[in-house]
Scaffold this active site. Structure first.
Site, mmCIF file in Angstrom:
data_model
loop_
_atom_site.group_PDB
_atom_site.id
_atom_site.type_symbol
_atom_site.label_atom_id
_atom_site.label_comp_id
_atom_site.label_asym_id
_atom_site.label_seq_id
_atom_site.Cartn_x
_atom_site.Cartn_y
_atom_site.Cartn_z
ATOM 1 N N GLN A 64 -6.419 -25.003 13.544
ATOM 2 C CA GLN A 64 -6.596 -25.185 14.991
ATOM 3 C C GLN A 64 -5.253 -25.231 15.694
ATOM 4 O O GLN A 64 -4.452 -26.131 15.458
ATOM 5 C CB GLN A 64 -7.366 -26.488 15.237
ATOM 6 C CG GLN A 64 -7.622 -26.819 16.694
ATOM 7 C CD GLN A 64 -8.368 -28.133 16.851
ATOM 8 O OE1 GLN A 64 -8.231 -29.040 16.040
ATOM 9 N NE2 GLN A 64 -9.178 -28.250 17.887
ATOM 10 N N TYR B 180 -3.861 -26.061 18.815
ATOM 11 C CA TYR B 180 -3.979 -26.718 20.117
ATOM 12 C C TYR B 180 -2.681 -27.438 20.492
ATOM 13 O O TYR B 180 -1.994 -27.069 21.427
ATOM 14 C CB TYR B 180 -5.128 -27.725 20.095
ATOM 15 C CG TYR B 180 -6.502 -27.168 20.414
ATOM 16 C CD1 TYR B 180 -6.764 -25.802 20.341
ATOM 17 C CD2 TYR B 180 -7.553 -28.005 20.770
ATOM 18 C CE1 TYR B 180 -8.014 -25.294 20.623
ATOM 19 C CE2 TYR B 180 -8.817 -27.507 21.056
ATOM 20 C CZ TYR B 180 -9.042 -26.158 20.986
ATOM 21 O OH TYR B 180 -10.287 -25.657 21.271
ATOM 22 N N SER B 181 -2.337 -28.507 19.763
ATOM 23 C CA SER B 181 -1.212 -29.371 20.139
ATOM 24 C C SER B 181 0.116 -28.622 20.094
ATOM 25 O O SER B 181 0.334 -27.748 19.251
ATOM 26 C CB SER B 181 -1.143 -30.586 19.207
ATOM 27 O OG SER B 181 -2.287 -31.396 19.349
ATOM 28 N N GLU C 294 -16.524 -32.205 17.521
ATOM 29 C CA GLU C 294 -15.787 -33.079 16.610
ATOM 30 C C GLU C 294 -16.438 -34.447 16.496
ATOM 31 O O GLU C 294 -15.769 -35.467 16.426
ATOM 32 C CB GLU C 294 -14.332 -33.236 17.082
ATOM 33 C CG GLU C 294 -13.514 -31.985 16.908
ATOM 34 C CD GLU C 294 -12.049 -32.214 17.205
ATOM 35 O OE1 GLU C 294 -11.215 -31.849 16.371
ATOM 36 O OE2 GLU C 294 -11.743 -32.753 18.269
#
Length: 382
Positions: A115, A117-118, A234
């Site tokens: 993933q 994202y951050s 999630e």
């Protein structure tokens, strides 16, 4: 509230236990284990669709599978990001071609995902991402440039779903696009493991330098809506499985408290009882919201509850050990600078619980703005 399992669920539980006992030997590697799960149809039980190689299971049977998997001591999953996050997102927002291309390999355990994202300057503030996606000549796809951080399993992943800014000059949640990026692009995708306090490297930095991406989930500029939809997955069944692991850790802490004599201290006894009671409360809350509560604050409340609980359990794990908790299980050596026992690992790793997946501060802001209707927090320019 009443929650129980029907006869069909218990029959399913017996099948799951028998299969796990026969196959969860821990002898195969993580990717091989994913393929073993896929060949038996155990990946994607909750997708609610067939034709992708997965079994179909009711919601209660999904709970049974998750609980029995956690109890069995089976190897940690490498494919859960693709199975539990990307797959439901594709089912909700993907094209038929994307579903046909990506879901069967996930169900078979053949393709692993991470993933994106951050970012270093936008950890929990997801709308502040700076990674850019620029249209290629001819419109075949995008060139992705930027850095992602705290990317779980990036060193094993075949693909990464990336939230990128595709509209130059756009701010906050506008101008973002949800892209699917292949990781095998030498010179354009670089993964650097991040060494943690535990001595392990579960997270990574990922650098994109003109990485090619053709697949867009949703539409260009619609990335924020798709990303928020994904974050909604999630929770649910996976939360209950997580709590099975928490219960096993709590049992270990209680046992250590008895063996060390710390359990005779009334303050320690009160803290142990409180941990047990709070874990039971979290279980009933998870069951209550299993089918989706419609409460915008429910995921944030759940994250605040379990993150703080688990962190306090880590503190208890070393407290009940006393001075022995400061000594490792093996002597130091140059090849292995330090080793940790289970309690020490729990204490150190749980320090991150209130940060990753959206920090406690972010979760409280979400509750304040979306549930309580308080004024929005001022944001700086991006």
């Amino acid at each position: 509230m009443e929650f129980g399992f029907a006869r069909d669920d218990e029959d399913f539980r017996a099948e799951v236990r028998e299969w796990l006992a026969a196959h969860a030997t821990g002898e195969s590697g993580r990717r091989a284990w994913e393929r073993t799960l896929g060949a038996a149809g155990w990946i994607g039980l909750g997708w609610g669709a067939d034709g992708y190689g997965n079994r179909r299971a009711t919601l209660t049977q999904q709970v049974v599978w998750a609980e029995e998997y956690a109890r069995s001591g089976a190897p940690p999953r490498s494919g859960h990001i693709g199975e539990n996050l990307l797959a439901p997102t594709l089912l909700a927002h993907g094209t038929e071609e994307q579903k046909a291309r990506f879901l069967p390999p996930i169900a078979a355990g053949d393709e692993l995902w991470c993933q994106g994202y951050s970012e270093p300057g936008a950890g929990s503030d997801l709308a502040g991402v700076r990674t850019a996606g620029v249209r290629e000549e001819g419109g075949r796809g995008y060139r992705v440039t930027g850095q992602k951080i705290w990317t779980s399993l990036a060193h094993e992943a075949d693909w990464c779903f990336v939230l990128a800014r595709t509209e130059p000059g756009s701010k906050r949640h506008h101008g973002l696009t949800f892209l699917l990026v292949p990781m095998d692009q030498p010179g354009r995708v670089e993964v650097r493991p991040i060494r943690q306090m535990t001595g392990t490297s579960d997270f990574n930095e990922v650098f994109f330098d003109g990485a090619h991406a053709e697949q867009v989930v949703g539409s260009e500029g619609d990335g924020w809506r798709v990303a928020m939809s994904l974050l909604g997955f999630e929770r649910g069944v996976s939360t209950l499985a997580q709590q099975i692991g928490f219960a096993q850790e709590l049992e270990d802490v209680v046992r250590a408290a008895v063996e060390s004599g710390a359990a005779r201290d009334p303050v320690v006894r009160e803290r142990l009882v409180r941990q047990w009671a709070e874990l039971r409360t979290m279980r009933w809350n998870a069951l209550r919201t299993l089918g989706g509560s419609g409460d915008a604050g429910a995921p944030s409340v759940a994250k605040l509850l379990w993150a703080g609980w688990h962190q306090r359990l880590g503190e208890l794990a070393v407290l009940v050990r006393g001075a022995a908790a400061s000594v490792g299980p093996a002597d130091w050596s140059a090849s292995s600078p330090y080793e940790l026992d289970a309690a020490q690992h729990l204490f150190l790793f749980s320090r991150a619980d209130t940060v990753y997946g959206g920090s406690d501060q972010i979760q409280r802001t979400i509750i304040a703005e979306r549930v309580l209707g308080l004024p929005r927090e001022p944001k700086g320019a991006v």
